[in-house]
Structures are given as structure tokens and as C-alpha cells.
Design a protein around this motif. Structure first.
Motif, PDB file in Angstrom:
ATOM      1  N   SER B  34       8.944   2.159   4.672  1.00 40.04           N
ATOM      2  CA  SER B  34       7.969   1.066   4.604  1.00 40.04           C
ATOM      3  C   SER B  34       6.807   1.311   5.566  1.00 40.04           C
ATOM      4  O   SER B  34       5.682   0.904   5.313  1.00 40.04           O
ATOM      5  CB  SER B  34       8.648  -0.266   4.921  1.00 40.04           C
ATOM      6  OG  SER B  34       9.072  -0.269   6.261  1.00 40.04           O
ATOM      7  N   THR B  37       4.300   3.413   3.876  1.00 37.14           N
ATOM      8  CA  THR B  37       3.482   2.599   2.977  1.00 37.14           C
ATOM      9  C   THR B  37       2.417   1.848   3.755  1.00 37.14           C
ATOM     10  O   THR B  37       1.249   1.822   3.366  1.00 37.14           O
ATOM     11  CB  THR B  37       4.376   1.603   2.214  1.00 37.14           C
ATOM     12  OG1 THR B  37       5.530   2.291   1.766  1.00 37.14           O
ATOM     13  CG2 THR B  37       3.647   1.004   1.041  1.00 37.14           C
ATOM     14  N   THR B  38       2.820   1.238   4.871  1.00 38.95           N
ATOM     15  CA  THR B  38       1.868   0.469   5.673  1.00 38.95           C
ATOM     16  C   THR B  38       0.729   1.359   6.161  1.00 38.95           C
ATOM     17  O   THR B  38      -0.446   1.013   6.038  1.00 38.95           O
ATOM     18  CB  THR B  38       2.565  -0.152   6.900  1.00 38.95           C
ATOM     19  OG1 THR B  38       3.799  -0.699   6.472  1.00 38.95           O
ATOM     20  CG2 THR B  38       1.707  -1.210   7.532  1.00 38.95           C
ATOM     21  N   GLN B  41      -1.539   2.244   3.402  1.00 39.11           N
ATOM     22  CA  GLN B  41      -2.298   1.067   2.975  1.00 39.11           C
ATOM     23  C   GLN B  41      -3.505   0.860   3.886  1.00 39.11           C
ATOM     24  O   GLN B  41      -4.628   0.692   3.433  1.00 39.11           O
ATOM     25  CB  GLN B  41      -1.371  -0.161   3.016  1.00 39.11           C
ATOM     26  CG  GLN B  41      -2.007  -1.433   2.546  1.00 39.11           C
ATOM     27  CD  GLN B  41      -2.052  -1.503   1.015  1.00 39.11           C
ATOM     28  OE1 GLN B  41      -2.451  -0.592   0.365  1.00 39.11           O
ATOM     29  NE2 GLN B  41      -1.650  -2.598   0.458  1.00 39.11           N
ATOM     30  N   ALA B 156       2.916  -0.655  -4.849  1.00 39.29           N
ATOM     31  CA  ALA B 156       3.209   0.681  -4.374  1.00 39.29           C
ATOM     32  C   ALA B 156       4.111   1.384  -5.379  1.00 39.29           C
ATOM     33  O   ALA B 156       4.877   0.739  -6.087  1.00 39.29           O
ATOM     34  CB  ALA B 156       3.887   0.626  -3.009  1.00 39.29           C
ATOM     35  N   GLY B 159       6.760   4.585  -2.748  1.00 37.07           N
ATOM     36  CA  GLY B 159       6.431   4.387  -1.342  1.00 37.07           C
ATOM     37  C   GLY B 159       4.964   4.618  -1.035  1.00 37.07           C
ATOM     38  O   GLY B 159       4.534   4.467   0.099  1.00 37.07           O
ATOM     39  N   LEU B 160       4.180   4.995  -2.050  1.00 35.96           N
ATOM     40  CA  LEU B 160       2.751   5.189  -1.825  1.00 35.96           C
ATOM     41  C   LEU B 160       1.985   4.001  -2.397  1.00 35.96           C
ATOM     42  O   LEU B 160       2.176   3.651  -3.560  1.00 35.96           O
ATOM     43  CB  LEU B 160       2.277   6.477  -2.509  1.00 35.96           C
ATOM     44  CG  LEU B 160       2.962   7.758  -2.070  1.00 35.96           C
ATOM     45  CD1 LEU B 160       2.464   8.937  -2.896  1.00 35.96           C
ATOM     46  CD2 LEU B 160       2.706   8.017  -0.601  1.00 35.96           C
ATOM     47  N   PRO B 161       1.127   3.375  -1.595  1.00 42.59           N
ATOM     48  CA  PRO B 161       0.352   2.236  -2.104  1.00 42.59           C
ATOM     49  C   PRO B 161      -0.551   2.669  -3.261  1.00 42.59           C
ATOM     50  O   PRO B 161      -1.093   3.772  -3.238  1.00 42.59           O
ATOM     51  CB  PRO B 161      -0.488   1.789  -0.907  1.00 42.59           C
ATOM     52  CG  PRO B 161      -0.075   2.607   0.237  1.00 42.59           C
ATOM     53  CD  PRO B 161       0.807   3.704  -0.219  1.00 42.59           C
TER      54      PRO B 161
END
Lengths: 331, 315
Positions: B34, B37-38, B41, B156, B159-161
Motif C-alpha cells: 500500500s 501505491t501511496t 499516487q 489502482a 498496486g499501481l495507481p
């Protein structure tokens, strides 16, 4: 090269005409604009920009730039404010500003000149660092309710004008004399014109550059003292947009950003035009949020006019009314 | 395009490992998918803007785009104001891109036609754009983002936005291909390296430069669109400090401020490092003002180390 010697070049005439025209328009639109009270306020609010602009004029003239001057002033202002709050005598606090300013100027000089990082990149980096430092030094709150001792000194009447006016005038005069009558002036303009050629001619380029950054830092420090004396508080966002404003005023004044040419009178007029417009628009009822837009448009307008050749025309018109300065004699 | 790995990138990679190791030590629970991802993002907006900045700088001629943040702010708010005035809200996505493109073209024309120094021209437009965004909205965030955009902006995959996967990454790869394998790309390096020679061999320098500024504007428009889809509102201050961070990313990514040297994949690496650093600090509850300071300090220190190493080697 020594354009600043002839007091009224094309750009200066254009700016003077701009000041006059905007002054007349605002005086017509707002009864309050042309009062002594208001014009005095404009002059008082111009002090910091005049001092920082003076440093910026030297920096641009030598081919450098410093976008961290505003926040450097902020750091120096915190030093002044903290000393005042701690009960230091106003004179000591007043001197703390220039001392911190000189030190910060030396930091910039070492990063740019000794570290050989392009000035715009290095000072943008320092801008970030100094802003974080301001946050750290203030700890998330304002310095407010500062003692009035310093204010009393700087607004004290000397020969019918506030002391601060004399300080600004002396600063400009000192720089003018240094530029006109000492090798520093020639060195500065030569380095700004072409660093490589200046070095070949034996000009101490690095020393000149360092001197310009340190002087600019010192002037930021003086501006910090003025700031604290005028507003008697130091807020988190202090000086955030001052550097850009100073660059705008100096460029408006006809100093070449690429170096080699500068105009002290132009800087004064550039600051005057900026501050008059900001004040006038506010009085006419334009929300202050539009000020930055106006600054940007003004910059584009003046530079655009010059590029398109309009300023030569305007210079010819205005000089027809003035006795021609001895331009040839000055050389 | 240098085949040799630039020393700045090595320093960056080491710094990045240091940051990740430090985080793992201080906040072990941060190391998770996560977080990736953040980070991505948060990276998307900066990555898009830094790509434009890199292109402009690569073109040389003292190229720099101070107005990127202003363009993002204005491109994020102006379309919403048009929608408020009665235009269909579906036009927001193309509106952002067109608005950015138009603002970029203005920059390009000022630089190539009026021959203003890029620093001053984009400084002036920075005033106009960022001031305009704040003044037009009176500083308030604008509502009216169509809900259609939100799943894209916040979703996402693997795991990739989605904005990163569908917008930033393809644009970076496309630009890398463009720079490395097309004549347009070779022109950019040539004119950045030596503008006079480039003119003499017939490269349309002014046109290429105009396109670079327009591209920077368009990318800022993309960043504005991402911010709308992600945040759900148009904020007039969304582009704040982007001029500093995008310039930092470009410099750290190995783009020479004089132009003509560096590649965009390094810029992407630099963006990821900077955002990892910022997110890491956020996780450690460090105030956001510090992030600007750390970005600035990283910029100055990495360039200093790079320069001193050079001076050391040559002396």
C-alpha cells in the motif's frame, strides 16, 4: 555599458511616465490616493523592496540571481524580533539584522561561487531550506507584539524625513559611488558581461561575485530590521514572494538579467511603479488577490513594449521635454 | 543520451536505499504494497510536471519553466469555472489539457517570438497564472468534478495507481523513445548542446523550443486533470511549490541546467526518490513545511557532492 550613469535612458523615461500616468489615473478614480498620508504609506511600504531590489540589481548586473532573498530577510527578521522580545536594546537588535543577512549572503555565495552550482538552482534550493528554517525558528506561531523601541528610532524625524528614508538613500548612494568611482563597478559589469573575457583581463571574477552576494545578503538584513520596525510582527509566510517581486522591479528598471548592464534609478522607479499600482488598485477596489496578476502583466507589458521597439519612441517623446542629460560627457 | 550511468543517479539510488532502510528501521509497518501505491499516487503530479520541466531545460537557451505550478493551478480551476458557467461537465478532461496547452503556448511564444529570457518570461506568467487561479476562485476550492473521473483518479491495478499507470508511465516511456530514437529528440539534444551550430545545420530551433514549452503546458494540464480526479475538487493552490520540486527532480535526474544533457528516466527516478522521502517524513509525523526544506537541501547537497567530486577528480 555604463548606462546607469545617464540618468534618463529609454526605460527610465518609460517607467517615470508609467508612474505619472498611473498616479494621475488613480488620483482621478480615488480621492484618497493623492493624499500625503497615502503616498507616505506607499513610501514606507517600499523600503524593504527598495533595499532588496538594490541587492538584486547588483546580482543581476553581475550575471547572478538569488531567489532566496525574501526568506533570507525572514530569517534575519526573526533574529531581530527574538532579540527585541528578549529585551535587548533596539540598537543591538537593529544590528542583528544586517549581521544575520551578511552571514546568509556568505552562505549563498559559497554555494554558488565556490560550489559552482548555477545560481537559479542553488538559490531555489536555499529558498526551500530557509523556509523550513523559518518554520523551525518560529515553531508554528507568530512573533507579535514586539516592543516599539526600534520603530521609534527608524521613524524618528531627521531634517523633516524619517530616518529610514535616509538609510535607503545612503545605501543607494554608497552603491552608486562604488559602481562609479571604484574598480568594483567596472569589475562587476565586466564579470556580468562575460565571465570568461573578464577573467582574461585580470578581473577578480569570483571575488566580485562573492562581494555581490554578500552585499545583497547584508541589504536583506537591513530590510529585515525595517520590516520588524514597520510591522512589529513576524509571520510564517514572511518574504515568500519578495524575491520574485524584487526581480520583477529590477527587470522593469532595465537591468539586464543576463548581466553586464544595470540601472539603479531604474530599480527605484520599478519599485515605485509596482507599489503605486498595488496601492492604487487596492484603493480603487480591486481585490488584493489580483496584485500578483497585475505584477506579471506589467512585467510582460514593459518587456514586450521594449522588444517591439515602442520604448525608443516613448524615450524620444519624453526626452523632448527634458533637457538632454550629458550622456556623452558621462562617458 | 549518455550510456554511462551518471554519478548523480548513483547518489540518488544510495539515498533512496538509505531512506527506505531508515523507514524500515523506524516504522516497520510502512514497508507494504500500500505504501508503494501511496508513493506512486503522490508522484504522478510531480512526475508529469517534472517531465515538462526537463524537456524545456533540455532544449537549452537558458530554458526553464518557473510557471509550471501556476499552469497546474489554473488548468485545474479554469475548466471548473467554465462548467459553473454552463458548459457540460464532460468537457473537463479535455478542458484541462487544452487550458494547459494554451498556457504553455503563451510561454513558448514569449520566449521564441518576443525573445524574452525564459526565466523572466515564465516568472511573469507564473505571477499571472498562479495569481489568476487564486483571484478567479477567490482562493476557494472549486466543486463540480464529474464523479466519472474519480474511479480513475483513485483506483489502482496491481498496486499501481491508475493515473500513474495510464498517464505518467506511458508519457515517460514515449518521451524517452522520442528523445532517444527520433530526429525530433536528436534535435533537442543538438540545440541544447550548441544552439548556434544547431541553427546552422538547419534545425528549426524556435519551433522545437515552442513545442517544448507547449508540451510542458500540456503536461501541467495532465497533472491538473490528475489532481482533479484524485482530490475531487479544483484547488487554486494545487500547483504550489511545484516549480521548486520539478526543477529539483529535473536536476537530480541528471538534466544539465545548460541543456543538451540528460535523460527523462533519471527524472522519473528522482521524482520517486523525492516523493519517497516526503512520504517517509509524513509517516514519521514531520510537518509538511519540512518537506520543502528537505527538497531544497537535497538539491543543493547532491549538486555540491557531484561538483566537488568533479573538481576533486580533475585537480
Amino acid at each position: 555599458m555604463r548606462r546607469f550613469l545617464s540618468p534618463f535612458g529609454g526605460r527610465e523615461s518609460l517607467l517615470a511616465a508609467g508612474c505619472l500616468a498611473s498616479g494621475l489615473v488613480f488620483a482621478y478614480l480615488s480621492p484618497y490616493f493623492a493624499t500625503a498620508d497615502n503616498l507616505f504609506t506607499v513610501a514606507r511600504n517600499s523600503n524593504e523592496l527598495l533595499l532588496i531590489g538594490l541587492g538584486m540589481t547588483l546580482l543581476l548586473g553581475v550575471g547572478g540571481i538569488d531567489v532566496s532573498v525574501g526568506v533570507a530577510m525572514g530569517l534575519a527578521a526573526i533574529a531581530v524580533g527574538r532579540l527585541l522580545l528578549a529585551g535587548a536594546p533596539p540598537i543591538v537588535a537593529a544590528l542583528a539584522g544586517p549581521i544575520v543577512g551578511l552571514a546568509l549572503g556568505f552562505v549563498t555565495a559559497s554555494v554558488v561561487v565556490l560550489g559552482r552550482i548555477p545560481a537559479i538552482v542553488a538559490t531555489l534550493g536555499l529558498f526551500g531550506v530557509y523556509r523550513a528554517a523559518i518554520f523551525l525558528a518560529l515553531g508554528g506561531s507568530w512573533l507579535s507584539g514586539l516592543p516599539i523601541g526600534l520603530t521609534n528610532i527608524l521613524t524618528a524625524n531627521v531634517l523633516g524625513a524619517p530616518l529610514s528614508l535616509f538609510v535607503v538613500a545612503i545605501a543607494y548612494l554608497a552603491v552608486f559611488v562604488a559602481m562609479r568611482f571604484t574598480p568594483f563597478g567596472a569589475h562587476l559589469l565586466a564579470s556580468g558581461h562575460s565571465e570568461a573575457k573578464a577573467r582574461l583581463f585580470g578581473v577578480p571574477v569570483r571575488r566580485t561575485l562573492i562581494a555581490a552576494y554578500v552585499v545583497s545578503g547584508g541589504l536583506c538584513g537591513v530590510a529585515a530590521t525595517f520590516y520588524v520596525a514597520t510591522y512589529r510582527n513576524v509571520e510564517m509566510t514572511i518574504g515568500g514572494s519578495l524575491a520574485l517581486e524584487a526581480i520583477a522591479a529590477v527587470v522593469l528598471g532595465g537591468t539586464a538579467v543576463t548581466g553586464g548592464r544595470l540601472s539603479l534609478l531604474g530599480t527605484i522607479l520599478g519599485v515605485a511603479l509596482l507599489r503605486l499600482l498595488q496601492n492604487g488598485l487596492l484603493l480603487v477596489g480591486v481585490p488584493s488577490l489580483w496584485q500578483t496578476v497585475v505584477t506579471g502583466l506589467l512585467l510582460l507589458l514593459v518587456l514586450g513594449i521594449e522588444t517591439l521597439g515602442g520604448s525608443q519612441l516613448l524615450g524620444r517623446v519624453t526626452s523632448a521635454f527634458a533637457t538632454r542629460p550629458a550622456r556623452g560627457a558621462a562617458r | 543520451m549518455t550510456r554511462r550511468v551518471s554519478p548523480i543517479l548513483v547518489i540518488l539510488a544510495l539515498l533512496w536505499l538509505l531512506v527506505v532502510a531508515g523507514l524500515a528501521l523506524l516504522q516497520p509497518r510502512v514497508i507494504a504494497l500500500s505504501t508503494v501505491t501511496t508513493v506512486l499516487q503522490y508522484s504522478t503530479i510531480l512526475a508529469l510536471v517534472a517531465l515538462g520541466q526537463a524537456l524545456v531545460i533540455l532544449c537549452g537557451g537558458a530554458g526553464i519553466d518557473i510557471s509550471v505550478g501556476g499552469m497546474v493551478s489554473l488548468a485545474a480551476t479554469a475548466p471548473l469555472l467554465f462548467v459553473k458557467a454552463g458548459l457540460p461537465s464532460l468537457l473537463i478532461a479535455p478542458g484541462c489539457l487544452l487550458c494547459g496547452l494554451a498556457l504553455g503556448i503563451v510561454n513558448g511564444l514569449l520566449v521564441t517570438r518576443l525573445r524574452l529570457l525564459p526565466l523572466i518570461a515564465t516568472l511573469a506568467t507564473f505571477y499571472v497564472y498562479s495569481g489568476g487561479a487564486v483571484a478567479l476562485t477567490a482562493g476557494a476550492a472549486q466543486a463540480g468534478v464529474p464523479p466519472l473521473l474519480l474511479p480513475w483518479g483513485r483506483g489502482a491495478a496491481l498496486g499501481l495507481p491508475l493515473p500513474f499507470l495510464t498517464l505518467a508511465l506511458p508519457l515517460f516511456i514515449a518521451t524517452a523513445v522520442l528523445l532517444g530514437w527520433t530526429s525530433y529528440g536528436r534535435w533537442i539534444y543538438a540545440m541544447g548542446f550548441n544552439e548556434r551550430s544547431a541553427r546552422l545545420v538547419g534545425i528549426p530551433v524556435d519551433r522545437v523550443r515552442l513545442i517544448a514549452y507547449a508540451a510542458s503546458g500540456m503536461l501541467a494540464g495532465c497533472a491538473a486533470l490528475v489532481s482533479l480526479a484524485w482530490l475531487g475538487s479544483g484547488r487554486p493552490n494545487v500547483g504550489q511549490d511545484l516549480e521548486l520540486t520539478s526543477l529539483t527532480a529535473a536536476m537530480l535526474g541528471g538534466i544539465s541546467i545548460l541543456g543538451g544533457k540528460g535523460g527523462v528516466l533519471g527524472v522519473l527516478a528522482a521524482v520517486l526518490l523525492l516523493v519517497t522521502l516526503q512520504t517517509g517524513l509524513l509517516q514519521l509525523n514531520v510537518n509538511s513545511v519540512w518537506q520543502v526544506g528537505i527538497v531544497g537541501a537535497t538539491l543543493v547537497l547532491v549538486l555540491l557532492i557531484d561538483n566537488l567530486a568533479l573538481i576533486w577528480r580533475t585537480s
